[in-house]
Write a protein that holds these residues in place. Structure first.
Motif, short mmCIF file in Angstrom:
data_model
loop_
_atom_site.label_atom_id
_atom_site.label_comp_id
_atom_site.label_asym_id
_atom_site.label_seq_id
_atom_site.Cartn_x
_atom_site.Cartn_y
_atom_site.Cartn_z
N CYS A 104 21.74 71.01 22.15
CA CYS A 104 22.49 71.83 23.12
C CYS A 104 22.50 71.11 24.48
CB CYS A 104 21.86 73.21 23.22
SG CYS A 104 21.84 74.08 21.62
N ARG A 105 21.51 71.34 25.30
CA ARG A 105 21.43 70.61 26.56
C ARG A 105 20.90 69.20 26.34
NH1 ARG A 105 21.06 73.72 31.89
NH2 ARG A 105 22.03 75.70 31.34
N GLY A 106 20.23 68.98 25.25
CA GLY A 106 19.73 67.64 24.94
C GLY A 106 18.80 67.12 26.03
N ASP A 107 19.11 65.94 26.55
CA ASP A 107 18.26 65.29 27.55
C ASP A 107 18.61 65.70 28.97
OD1 ASP A 107 16.86 64.02 25.54
OD2 ASP A 107 18.13 62.25 25.58
N ASN A 108 19.03 66.94 29.13
CA ASN A 108 19.32 67.50 30.45
C ASN A 108 18.35 68.63 30.73
OD1 ASN A 108 21.84 66.04 31.31
ND2 ASN A 108 22.49 66.81 29.33
N VAL A 109 18.14 68.93 32.01
CA VAL A 109 17.22 70.01 32.40
C VAL A 109 17.70 71.31 31.77
CG1 VAL A 109 16.32 71.33 34.35
CG2 VAL A 109 16.59 68.85 34.55
N GLY A 110 16.78 72.03 31.17
CA GLY A 110 17.10 73.29 30.52
C GLY A 110 17.13 74.46 31.49
N SER B 48 20.25 65.42 34.51
CA SER B 48 19.46 64.66 33.53
C SER B 48 17.99 65.01 33.65
CB SER B 48 19.63 63.16 33.76
OG SER B 48 20.95 62.77 33.46
N LEU B 49 17.35 65.16 32.49
CA LEU B 49 15.92 65.42 32.41
C LEU B 49 15.21 64.07 32.47
CD1 LEU B 49 13.82 67.67 31.90
CD2 LEU B 49 14.14 67.28 29.46
N LYS B 50 14.22 63.94 33.33
CA LYS B 50 13.47 62.69 33.45
C LYS B 50 12.35 62.70 32.39
CE LYS B 50 14.57 62.33 38.28
NZ LYS B 50 14.13 62.62 39.64
N ASN C 268 11.50 74.23 33.81
CA ASN C 268 12.62 73.56 33.14
C ASN C 268 12.67 72.05 33.37
OD1 ASN C 268 13.70 75.92 31.96
ND2 ASN C 268 14.52 76.51 33.96
N ASP C 269 12.24 71.59 34.53
CA ASP C 269 12.33 70.15 34.82
C ASP C 269 11.16 69.35 34.28
OD1 ASP C 269 10.51 71.25 36.60
OD2 ASP C 269 11.19 70.05 38.30
N LYS C 270 10.17 70.05 33.70
CA LYS C 270 9.01 69.34 33.14
C LYS C 270 8.74 69.76 31.69
CE LYS C 270 6.28 72.26 36.17
NZ LYS C 270 7.25 72.31 37.24
N SER C 271 9.78 70.31 31.05
CA SER C 271 9.60 70.75 29.66
C SER C 271 10.89 70.56 28.86
CB SER C 271 9.18 72.22 29.63
OG SER C 271 10.21 73.03 30.14
N TYR C 272 10.73 70.67 27.56
CA TYR C 272 11.85 70.58 26.62
C TYR C 272 11.85 71.88 25.85
CZ TYR C 272 15.13 68.09 23.56
OH TYR C 272 16.25 67.68 22.88
N GLY C 273 12.94 72.64 25.95
CA GLY C 273 13.00 73.96 25.35
C GLY C 273 13.69 73.97 24.00
N ILE C 274 13.02 74.52 23.02
CA ILE C 274 13.55 74.62 21.66
C ILE C 274 13.54 76.09 21.23
CG2 ILE C 274 13.26 73.95 19.24
CD1 ILE C 274 11.78 71.44 20.31
N CYS C 275 14.67 76.56 20.78
CA CYS C 275 14.79 77.93 20.28
C CYS C 275 14.96 77.88 18.77
CB CYS C 275 15.98 78.63 20.92
SG CYS C 275 16.15 80.35 20.41
N GLY D 199 25.29 77.56 30.78
CA GLY D 199 25.50 77.69 29.34
C GLY D 199 24.16 77.86 28.66
N ILE D 200 24.11 77.63 27.36
CA ILE D 200 22.87 77.80 26.61
C ILE D 200 21.73 77.07 27.31
CG2 ILE D 200 23.32 75.85 25.05
CD1 ILE D 200 22.10 77.62 22.78
N GLY D 201 20.62 77.76 27.46
CA GLY D 201 19.52 77.22 28.25
C GLY D 201 18.60 76.27 27.50
N TYR D 202 18.72 76.21 26.18
CA TYR D 202 17.79 75.43 25.37
C TYR D 202 18.27 73.99 25.20
CZ TYR D 202 16.84 80.27 24.31
OH TYR D 202 16.62 81.61 24.43
N ASN D 203 17.32 73.09 25.11
CA ASN D 203 17.66 71.70 24.83
C ASN D 203 18.10 71.56 23.37
OD1 ASN D 203 15.20 71.72 26.91
ND2 ASN D 203 16.62 70.09 27.42
N GLU D 204 17.44 72.31 22.50
CA GLU D 204 17.80 72.30 21.08
C GLU D 204 17.68 73.72 20.52
OE1 GLU D 204 15.62 69.43 18.78
OE2 GLU D 204 16.07 67.82 20.18
N TYR D 205 18.43 73.95 19.47
CA TYR D 205 18.36 75.22 18.75
C TYR D 205 18.26 74.89 17.26
CZ TYR D 205 19.88 79.67 16.75
OH TYR D 205 19.95 80.82 16.02
N ILE D 206 17.29 75.49 16.58
CA ILE D 206 17.10 75.22 15.16
C ILE D 206 17.37 76.50 14.37
CG2 ILE D 206 15.51 74.42 13.37
CD1 ILE D 206 13.96 72.97 15.64
#
Length: 90
Positions: free
Chosen positions: A69-75, A18-20, A82-89, A53-60
């Motif tokens: 994708c990973r949503g509210d989990n560490v990317g 889980s991403l804090k 990764n533990d202090k950011s939200y990754g969007i591709c 699996g896919i490393g991004y929290n979201e993909y657009i």
């Protein structure tokens, strides 16, 4: 225009952490340097790199569809961040 949001139905190679939310300080944007990409194709590629699996929290996608994708989990999108950011591709 309504945005279509889809929760990707993916099988992870290991349990996600889980991403804090209170520790997230950055949004990291990536660009898929391909003409066409699906969440599933990126997921397979990232598994091939040894990730869960896919490393991004979201993909657009180009059509504006947002895939959670990973949503509210560490990317697994930017080593060391990764533990202090939200990754969007896109």
């Amino acid at each position: 225009m309504l945005v279509k949001v889809v929760t990707a139905n993916l099988e992870w190679k290991e349990k996600l952490t889980s991403l804090k939310a209170e520790e997230v300080r950055y949004i990291i944007l990536h660009h898929a340097a391909v003409k066409e990409a699906s969440v599933e194709a990126i997921h397979r590629s990232h598994i091939g790199r040894g990730w869960a699996g896919i490393g991004y929290n979201e993909y657009i996608r180009k059509d504006g569809t947002v895939y959670i994708c990973r949503g509210d989990n560490v990317g697994a999108h930017t080593k060391g961040w990764n533990d202090k950011s939200y990754g969007i591709c896109v």
